[in-house]
Design an enzyme around this catalytic site. Sequence first.
Site, short mmCIF file in Angstrom:
data_model
loop_
_atom_site.label_atom_id
_atom_site.label_comp_id
_atom_site.label_asym_id
_atom_site.label_seq_id
_atom_site.Cartn_x
_atom_site.Cartn_y
_atom_site.Cartn_z
CG ASP A 314 -2.18 0.79 1.01
OD1 ASP A 314 -3.23 0.48 1.62
OD2 ASP A 314 -2.12 1.75 0.22
CD GLU A 520 -6.81 5.58 2.81
OE1 GLU A 520 -6.56 6.03 1.68
OE2 GLU A 520 -5.95 5.05 3.52
C1 GLC Z 1 -4.36 4.29 0.03
C2 GLC Z 1 -5.25 3.10 0.26
C3 GLC Z 1 -5.29 2.14 -0.90
C4 GLC Z 1 -5.03 2.87 -2.20
C5 GLC Z 1 -3.64 3.45 -2.16
C6 GLC Z 1 -3.31 4.27 -3.41
O1 GLC Z 1 -3.75 4.66 1.22
O2 GLC Z 1 -5.04 2.34 1.43
O3 GLC Z 1 -6.58 1.50 -0.88
O4 GLC Z 1 -5.16 1.98 -3.29
O5 GLC Z 1 -3.41 4.24 -1.01
O6 GLC Z 1 -4.10 5.42 -3.45
#
Ligand code: GLC
Length: 634
Positions: A314, A520
Amino acid sequence: MAKLSFLSMGVILFLCCCSVIAGMAPADPGYSKYKDPSQPVHARIRDLMRRMTLQEKIGQMTQVDSSVVTPEILKNYSIGSVLSGGGVSPFPRAKARDWMDMVNRFQNSSLSSRLGIPIIYGIDAVHGHNNVYQATIFPHNVGLGATRDPDLVKRIGAATALEVRATGINYAFAPCIAACRDPRWGRCYESYSEDPSIVKAMTSIIPGLQGEIPAGGRKGVPYLGGKDKVLACAKHYVGDGGTTRGINENNTVTDWHGLLSIHMPGYYKAIIEGVSTIMVSYSSWNGMKMHANRFLVTDFLKNTLKFRGFVISDWKGIDKITTPPGANYTYSVQMGISAGIDMVMVPFNHTVFIDALTQLVNDNVIPMSRIDDAVERILRVKFMMGLFENPLGDQTYLSQLGSQDHRDLAREAVRKSLVLLKNGQNADPPVLPLAKNASKILVAGSHANNLGYQCGGWTITWQGGSGNNLTSGTTILGAISKAVDLETEVVFSENPDADFVKSHNFSYAIVVVGELPYAETAGDSKNLTLADRGEDIISKVCSSVKCVVVVVSGRPVTIEPLVANMDALVAAWLPGSEGEGVADVLFGDYGFTGKSPMTWFKTVDQLPMNVGDPHYDPLFPLGFGLATEPTGGQ
Ligand code: GLC
């Protein structure tokens, strides 16, 4: 002329045959097997890898954000992937063509690198191509879970792939296949359901996004079927929806059976359906960070489940292996790569990552075999998807962005996602469907006339926004006004006082309230209350006139004390840009069919509370939803 001996002629003939058989290639000195699409993928991988330096291999394991990447970086480091993070865009209200031009510029830089390995470009297209202005915004996953319609979700995947390709992008960080076990989790709306069987069913979006593995085709290997499809990414592996008190990125405490039965089923199905990539979760399992969990990432996912795509971290996920994040970056890189992560979403300081990993390999801390496993997986996906043959965006898809067909599909999804929780007081006749020919109706509430609110987070910006200029679409108020008869007077008041309501002779009121957009951790909540004094609005309106309450939220919210006052209650979740789908069922053009994908609690003190728990005492149980017959909108 000396006669060539029979033997020497035979040797020459044998050597010629060997060279042709071995290379099966023309004598052309410029020929490179890895660039030859007639060669099998494994042969192309082997040929390319033997040509790559360590830096080029590590470059392929590096994903960099579009806001910092340059043509020189792409060319000189052989970077494997670029992404646009949540809300990142070439510039505000960029059109599909602007996106495609940007992606193609990056791609041409990569193609000019020594070996010319093209990049894959990733973006969070999680409910349509939501970063992009005027893209179709589909209901968020929680609403799709309410539809119980895997075929609809597959069609949404196909439409989303077309809109992503309209911008020249070939990789979507979707679907999120979390099982949300506690609605206090700020990402609960990204989950299809608390029920793993519903999550598993909705992985049907993967063949929508990537294409269906042909009959007789090999299941369980990364698949991408065509230039109108995009790579998918099952996320976040594993247990992201089961954290303590729904605290985002926190610790999921459960035994092996609990992990496998609640949080793993979506991954079994996703791998069978050929998902090309899997993203690791920020969260921990029983105290072990997933980004450092070799047992679950390598031993189980790769070696037991035979996942043959690539595993991606991530955003700064390896930094978060330590507390505070980045406290010991070399250690984080060592743990993350050793655990089995193949591509790292760095996303900014690519040289720090590349240098750290290079040093770990040179010091024999990380074996070359781990690097080769990662690069082989990345190249397998790139060759399988035809990226070397079609690296650039295809302008024939430009018109797909926000197309009417897709908006019609989104409207269908909205209709099917709405859940009717109450319809009439006790023995009274049902309130819904509403009459279109009422003389005067009131539409009230913070979410009635706000496209940003009805789309929720991950829309144009990372956290979503407010107002009707965010992107294109139809508000719920706009939909109601279109649906009723011309003679019907529609009065809109966001927060009317009781006297105002009493002083008019409204036939009925529609009160649209809910949550403000979030994404988030910003969405983590302890009390799950309605925003913008939604409770007061409900009380004032519903005490004065027959009322239908529509809740626009990413999850069940605290509503129990107010239900008795309502004549009808509808959960609309986060419907997205096509608000007409709400009016379609409110006025009976279509019947209500949705079933709640989540347990709806009475009070937050009950949480976490999931179907099957011993003291299961919900306001509305998982699967609840009243039905109405379509009346053709009489
Ligand atoms: C974010 C998320 C993830 C996403 C990534 C790129 O923090 O946790 O779901 O795909 O970063 O944006």
